[in-house]
Design a protein around this motif. Structure first.
Motif, mmCIF file in Angstrom:
data_model
loop_
_atom_site.group_PDB
_atom_site.id
_atom_site.type_symbol
_atom_site.label_atom_id
_atom_site.label_comp_id
_atom_site.label_asym_id
_atom_site.label_seq_id
_atom_site.Cartn_x
_atom_site.Cartn_y
_atom_site.Cartn_z
ATOM 1 N N SER A 17 46.373 105.820 -43.004
ATOM 2 C CA SER A 17 46.398 104.708 -42.041
ATOM 3 C C SER A 17 45.019 104.058 -41.976
ATOM 4 O O SER A 17 44.294 104.181 -40.996
ATOM 5 N N LEU B 153 55.050 97.550 -43.869
ATOM 6 C CA LEU B 153 55.030 98.950 -43.446
ATOM 7 C C LEU B 153 56.363 99.521 -43.889
ATOM 8 O O LEU B 153 57.414 99.079 -43.414
ATOM 9 N N SER C 36 47.679 102.508 -35.058
ATOM 10 C CA SER C 36 46.296 102.992 -35.107
ATOM 11 C C SER C 36 45.578 102.591 -33.818
ATOM 12 O O SER C 36 46.082 101.810 -33.011
ATOM 13 N N THR D 43 45.364 97.662 -41.199
ATOM 14 C CA THR D 43 46.129 97.218 -40.036
ATOM 15 C C THR D 43 46.648 95.801 -40.259
ATOM 16 O O THR D 43 46.176 95.073 -41.148
ATOM 17 N N ASN E 139 51.047 99.875 -44.383
ATOM 18 C CA ASN E 139 50.783 100.488 -45.685
ATOM 19 C C ASN E 139 49.961 99.573 -46.588
ATOM 20 O O ASN E 139 49.272 100.033 -47.495
ATOM 21 N N SER F 285 49.190 99.749 -37.541
ATOM 22 C CA SER F 285 48.957 100.358 -38.841
ATOM 23 C C SER F 285 49.999 99.864 -39.852
ATOM 24 O O SER F 285 51.180 99.736 -39.533
ATOM 25 N N ASN G 44 53.466 104.966 -35.242
ATOM 26 C CA ASN G 44 52.108 105.515 -35.390
ATOM 27 C C ASN G 44 51.066 104.399 -35.427
ATOM 28 O O ASN G 44 50.364 104.206 -36.408
ATOM 29 N N SER H 31 57.142 99.325 -36.624
ATOM 30 C CA SER H 31 56.020 100.094 -36.099
ATOM 31 C C SER H 31 56.390 100.834 -34.832
ATOM 32 O O SER H 31 56.020 101.994 -34.638
#
Length: 403
Positions: free
Chosen positions: A73, A97, A214, A76, A221, A219, A212, A206
């Motif tokens: 992570s 993501l 941040s 963003t 990928n 966050s 998850n 998300s």
């Protein structure tokens, strides 16, 4: 005379040609299949855009083993938005993501597929549009609305052929989503099936699927950066790298916590690899040509021994050593030429059948056909050279006395 001689020993001549036939057909078929696979993969990658950069998060490590790019992570959504604003060479940016093997249920149908959370720029940047319905809208993204756009394979897996999926409900990890559209068919790129995907708003992905975020934002990928053309990719890559290093406070000798992949370089690398593999396998197949040449040489040597009296008689009535040399050399060339012609036809047929069965472009280059035929002639000359020379050097008196 060479054809008549070979025809009178049809079985032996056919077996002699077999090595050349197998060698030439293998070289042509393998070359054609390699070029077809290469062309198919290039087309699939190009269909996703050639003027793009893919920025992936760093690799997470578990027990000292890398889990692959994008598993940590370190990027963003805010990074992607900053790139869109601060990189002049970028015409569009889309964040993603994703999670593989997510359970999706509709009625009594249960499948596992890849779910990608993304934004409104995804269809334009990745060159994929809905063929049915629409992509989600800004208001869906703002409120994290549970809506989904299905890949064509997912649609086929979840719905009957005659059924309209638009407006139907599916469950992703137990959460209800309404289907808004179905994406056009794109096919597979490497191990990734571009049709076996469900797209949902990044905000919903998300919050509901991954959960998850941040500490500094949402966050992701990674994200994809589109430039105006392929010539701007290097400039875009330089600018993206610098902006992310500033945002992540990365200074030498500290390593980057992200990876930038140039799509044009990816295509070139793949083309080089497949070209090298095709050349290597074709060279291995060419070994059978050597075997075929050895077979021709053996048969021609046996033929010289069997036809000693014939050679002596021809010389006794005035045939020169050059005429005898040409006679046996021509027989060898005829064998290899006929074998080469049959091998070319068989190789093209095998390549066509393979391309039809596995559904990739049928490609046969004129160069491979010409090279195949020239190789068969060379094999004939080389394999027949020594036997023909031996026949030409026979003493006519000794030859007439031979059994």
């Amino acid at each position: 005379m060479a054809v008549e001689t070979l025809w009178s020993n049809r079985i032996r001549s056919g077996l002699t040609m077999l090595g050349v036939i197998i060698g030439i057909s293998s070289v042509i078929a393998i070359t054609s299949i390699g070029q077809g696979v290469q062309k198919s993969t290039e087309s699939s990658i190009s269909a996703l855009g050639t003027n793009i950069l893919t920025v992936s998060a760093a690799s997470a490590r578990t027990g000292g083993i890398s889990q692959g790019a994008g598993s940590a992570s370190t990027l963003t959504w805010e990074d992607a938005q900053a790139i869109a604003k601060q990189v002049p060479a970028a015409t569009a940016v889309t964040a993603f993501l994703q999670r593989p093997n997510i359970q999706v249920v509709r009625g009594n149908v249960n499948i596992a597929t890849t779910v990608i959370g993304t934004d409104l720029n995804y269809p334009a940047v990745r060159n994929v549009q809905p063929q049915l319905g629409t992509f989600f809208r800004q208001q869906d993204l703002d409120i994290a609305k549970p809506v989904a756009i299905l890949g064509s394979k997912v649609r086929d897996d979840l719905f009957a052929t005659s059924e309209n999926p638009i407006g139907a409900d599916i469950r992703i990890r137990g959460n209800r989503y309404s289907v808004m559209g179905v994406m056009e068919t794109k096919g597979s790129v490497g191990a990734q099936d571009a049709d076996d995907i469900i797209y949902i708003p990044l905000t919903n992905m998300s919050a509901e699927i991954v959960g998850n975020n941040s500490l500094t934002g949402t966050s992701i990928n990674g994200f994809v950066v589109q430039s105006s053309n392929a010539d701007q990719l290097e400039a875009a890559q330089f600018q993206v790298t610098n902006v992310l290093r500033l945002r992540h406070n990365i200074r030498p000798p500290k390593e980057d916590d992200f990876r930038v992949t140039n799509q044009a370089d990816l295509i070139k690398t793949f083309t080089d690899i497949t070209g090298s593999l095709t050349l290597m396998v074709g060279a291995i197949a060419g070994i059978s040509l050597v075997v075929g040449g050895i077979g021709i040489a053996n048969i021609m040597l046996v033929s010289v021994m069997e036809r000693t009296r014939e050679i002596g008689l021809r010389k006794a009535v005035g045939a020169t050593s050059g005429a005898i040399l040409n006679q046996f050399l021509m027989e060898s060339i005829v064998i290899s030429s006929i074998g080469g012609g049959i091998g070319i036809g068989l190789g093209i047929a095998l390549a066509f059948a393979t391309a039809t069965i596995f559904k990739f472009p049928f490609v046969v280059s004129l160069l491979s056909v010409v090279v195949g035929f020239v190789l068969s002639l060379i094999v004939g000359v080389l394999a027949g050279g020594i036997p023909a020379r031996n026949a030409a050097k026979l003493d006519p008196i000794l030859a007439l006395r031979g059994d």
